[in-house]
Write an enzyme that holds these catalytic residues in place. Structure first.
Site, mmCIF file in Angstrom:
data_model
loop_
_atom_site.group_PDB
_atom_site.id
_atom_site.type_symbol
_atom_site.label_atom_id
_atom_site.label_comp_id
_atom_site.label_asym_id
_atom_site.label_seq_id
_atom_site.Cartn_x
_atom_site.Cartn_y
_atom_site.Cartn_z
ATOM 1 N N GLN A 1 0.829 -1.208 0.000
ATOM 2 C CA GLN A 1 0.000 0.000 0.000
ATOM 3 C C GLN A 1 0.862 1.256 0.000
ATOM 4 O O GLN A 1 0.594 2.206 -0.735
ATOM 5 C CB GLN A 1 -0.926 0.010 1.225
ATOM 6 C CG GLN A 1 -2.042 -1.013 1.168
ATOM 7 C CD GLN A 1 -3.158 -0.539 0.273
ATOM 8 O OE1 GLN A 1 -2.954 -0.227 -0.893
ATOM 9 N NE2 GLN A 1 -4.353 -0.459 0.816
ATOM 10 N N GLY B 1 -3.954 3.164 3.043
ATOM 11 C CA GLY B 1 -4.117 3.054 1.593
ATOM 12 C C GLY B 1 -3.769 4.309 0.809
ATOM 13 O O GLY B 1 -3.448 4.237 -0.373
ATOM 14 N N GLU B 2 -3.859 5.464 1.438
ATOM 15 C CA GLU B 2 -3.752 6.699 0.666
ATOM 16 C C GLU B 2 -2.586 7.592 1.050
ATOM 17 O O GLU B 2 -2.160 8.437 0.264
ATOM 18 C CB GLU B 2 -5.084 7.465 0.765
ATOM 19 C CG GLU B 2 -6.166 6.737 0.006
ATOM 20 C CD GLU B 2 -7.569 7.173 0.369
ATOM 21 O OE1 GLU B 2 -8.168 7.904 -0.406
ATOM 22 O OE2 GLU B 2 -8.070 6.770 1.434
HETATM 23 MO MO1 MOS Z 1 -10.409 6.141 -2.004
HETATM 24 S S1 MOS Z 1 -10.179 7.743 -3.264
HETATM 25 O O1 MOS Z 1 -11.027 6.905 -0.681
HETATM 26 O O2 MOS Z 1 -11.168 4.935 -2.834
#
Ligand code: MOS
Length: 725
Positions: A625, A691-692
């Site tokens: 990730q 994830g981000e």
């Molecule tokens: Mo993500 S852009 O919160 O799928």
């Protein structure tokens, strides 16, 4: 036995690499028909005439649905009000659908639908739309938020940075295209959809078709990348269900690559005006972050680029302003670290500019403005170890060996640049539920209607259940991606792990409690009559702590119950910690670039990032990730750019040849690690989302490195060679 925190290899990895994992486009049925969407070729106006005779007459064509012959939807929403009228609001808007026995016949029929339009002037000029722009909220947070007095703060500043940064429209481009297979059985609807949100799809379809939610089942066991575009219900999902009802057969719609650019969301374009004020010794006295971003004429969507400025640095005078500009384009949507990726780019480049103006090391400048509390609310963070991220990252990267002078570092003929930035992403968590079921065959089933979008959900659910149940991971089966499973959130906002793992943990604890109760109450059990705290359950066996040699398996116990499984179920939700604390993740990212001074070609040989995200459930999937996010950050800085034809509003590079994303040769060494301190103030597993955060800050670190290498500050992404020459 502690399984949490182990680098367990993906439990679904074999299924994926052998092709056994089934994706939405692969579902089929004996009477299946194929749908192909016809899209508009103008950005704004009305359909004057639509001639389908030729298309409908082709061999194998079952039907051509247009606004003339399509049933009215009972609860149409604007974007999903499909084939309901003759209005065209963006180029490539779905306006008809051809349905045929084969994909080929459906494609031919779609090509033969003849459309004439009454065109009206389209809003396509971003800047011309600024006077009519307006504010909007994002995830219930207001677009505008200020504290202190920014003008006073700027007046007392010894130095100011006042610059405009821009980022282009970007498209998600996951490998797996959007695909929906829809089948009706009377008034029951079954949908296989490439979605990050089975419950969201169920809710929307039930609303659009006027059905009870129980009549709709949505399945998505595997998703080949989502990144936000699969978090919403887009036109093709509703069209597949409409088409299946229209022809009374199962219908499948798979978007082709060009269709992935326009009707399924995008990261909107941003124009960010950043003003920083600081004292001579580097303390911020004011920050103003004013963002304009496009939305569509159909719906409001805010790219929340100003939001990270609300949390990053200690500053008494802050104004964050958001304005959206409606254009005749497809509605934008969440794209990996929505708002935060574009916003940290602008803020962190502005901080780099401030560091140069003050002749203070960029890392030192961040430390001078470090905050241990939320700078607005003054609430403490659930856990924040950003200082350690800075120091570890700097150490690993060798930051102290940096010569601050631009163009001072070289490798042969290449200019070398080192840049850094801070990363951040909100720690989100919402209600989630799960079950853990001990089966008569000795296996343990753990289920939650969450999603596997490459995030490792199957694997970490397995780990948390194994940890609580003290059962080997090989005996655990995980199930996700089905709306008949216990409800779980959309796999987005970096919240799946933080939301679903507490539910799995609670469900497993409940299953364990029920198992021990059953043993205590069973006259034939080794544990009969014991107090629950005298019982131990390990390796699938029950025993009294005092007599560990006398055991029985849970299979034996369940067999005596007539094979009836033992099931724990739980729903967990955040509590008062959400209001008592601020909750964010942070990180530090350091990038090296080399730039060819003659050609402007930029390479990124290495990136070092250290993250503060609470505890890692699985360092292996977490690394995926982090690295994936960083690749996206490089892509934001150097590659991605959607070209909109200014006269037609059509995406001109709607393919993977001309829409540039990094390939392996574009990516160098990426070294990621995490501080790995459990955030027990945040949830029972101590994990925040991952994830981000990797994309945030990375764009700025690369851009700052390019400035350090070349002495040229490019403020309009992507930084392409032409902008350096
Ligand atoms: Mo993500 S852009 O919160 O799928």
């Amino acid at each position: 036995m502690t399984v949490i925190g182990e680098p367990l290899t993906r439990v679904d990895g074999r299924l994926k690499v052998t092709g056994a994992a089934k994706y939405s486009a692969e579902f089929t049925a004996s009477k299946i028909a194929y749908g192909v969407i016809v899209q508009s070729t103008i950005p704004c106006g009305r359909i004057a005439r639509m001639d389908t005779a030729e298309a409908a007459g082709l061999p194998g064509v079952v039907a051509v649905m247009t606004p003339q012959n399509t049933a009215k939807l009972s609860s149409p929403e604007k974007r999903l009000s499909l084939l309901q009228d003759d209005a065209v609001n963006y180029n490539r808007q779905p306006i008809a659908i051809a349905i045929a026995e084969s994909l080929h016949a459906a494609q031919s029929a779609a090509d033969m639908v003849r459309v004439t339009y009454d065109q009206t002037p389209a809003k396509l000029d971003f800047y011309a739309g600024f006077p009519a722009s307006y504010t909007f909220s994002h995830n219930n947070e207001p677009g505008d938020m200020s504290w202190g007095d920014v003008n006073a703060g700027l007046a007392q500043a010894a130095v100011r940075i006042d610059q405009i940064y821009t980022t282009p429209i970007e498209h998600h481009s996951p490998m797996e295209p959007h695909a929906t297979f829809a089948e009706w059985d009377g008034d029951q609807l079954i949908v296989h959809d490439a979605t990050q949100n089975v419950f969201g799809v169920r809710q929307t379809l039930s609303r659009v078709f006027g059905l009870p939610e129980g009549n709709v089942r949505v399945l998505a066991p595997f998703i080949g990348g989502g990144f936000g575009c699969k978090g919403q219900v887009w036109s093709h999902v509703v069209l597949a269900a409409m088409a299946a009802r229209h022809v009374n057969r199962p219908v499948k719609i798979v978007l082709d690559r060009p269709q992935m650019f326009g009707p399924i969301g995008a990261r909107p374009r941003t124009h960010q005006h950043l003003t920083l004020g600081a004292t001579n010794d580097g303390k911020l006295t004011a920050i103003r972050h004013e963002v304009h971003a496009n939305t569509s004429v159909l719906e409001d969507y805010l790219e929340s680029s100003a939001f990270p400025t609300r949390v990053m640095y200690a500053c008494e005078n802050v104004a964050t302003v958001s304005r959206i500009v409606p254009l005749n384009l497809g509605t934008p949507t969440y794209m990996r670290a929505p708002g935060v990726a574009t916003g940290t780019y602008a803020l962190e480049v502005a901080m780099d500019e401030l560091a140069y103006t003050l002749q203070i090391d960029p890392l030192e400048l961040r430390l001078l403005n470090y905050t241990d509390v939320d700078p607005h609310t003054k609430k403490p963070f659930t856990e924040k170890s950003l200082r350690e991220c800075y120091s570890r990252g700097a150490e690993k990267f060798g930051w102290s060996r940096r010569n601050p002078e631009p163009r001072s570092m070289k490798n042969g003929s290449q200019l070398v640049g080192w840049g850094m930035a801070t990363e951040t992403y909100p720690a989100n968590r919402i209600a989630a539920s799960a079950f853990v079921r001990l089966l008569s065959n000795g296996r343990v089933l753990v289920g939650s209607g969450s999603e596997e979008i490459g995030n490792g959900m199957y694997t970490i659910m397995t780990q948390v259940a194994a940890d609580v149940m003290q059962v080997p991971v090989e005996l655990i089966d995980a199930k996700v991606g089905d709306s008949t499973l216990p409800q779980a959130p959309v796999a987005a906002g970096s919240m799946s792990t933080a939301s679903v793992m507490p539910a799995v943990k609670a469900a497993a604890s409940e299953a364990r409690r029920l198992l021990i109760d059953a043993a205590v109450g069973d006259p034939s059990s080794v544990a009969h009559g014991a107090a629950p705290d005298e019982i131990e359950f390990r390796d699938g066996k029950i025993f009294r702590k005092s007599t560990p040699g006398r055991t029985e398996t849970f299979v034996e116990l369940i067999a005596r119950r007539g094979g009836k499984p033992i099931e724990g179920a739980a729903q967990t939700r955040p509590g008062e910690e959400l209001t008592k604390f601020a909750h964010h993740s942070f990180g530090a990212v350091f990038a090296e670039v080399s730039v060819d001074p003659d050609l402007g070609m930029i390479r990124v040989p290495r990136i070092v990032a250290v993250f503060d995200v609470g505890r890692l459930i699985n360092p292996k999937t977490a690394t995926n990730q982090f690295v994936g996010g960083i690749v996206w950050g490089v892509s934001l800085a150097l590659h991605e750019d959607t070209y909109i034809d200014p006269s037609t509003g059509r995406v001109a590079n709607a393919n993977l040849g001309e829409y540039r994303v990094p390939v392996n040769a574009d990516i160098g060494d990426i070294d990621v690690s995490a501080i790995d301190i459990p955030d027990t103030n945040f949830n029972s597993v101590g994990a925040r989302g991952i994830g981000e955060i990797g994309i945030t800050g990375t764009g700025a670190a690369v851009a700052n490195a390019v400035f350090h290498a070349t002495g040229k500050r490019v403020r309009d992404l992507p930084i392409t060679p032409d902008k350096l020459l």
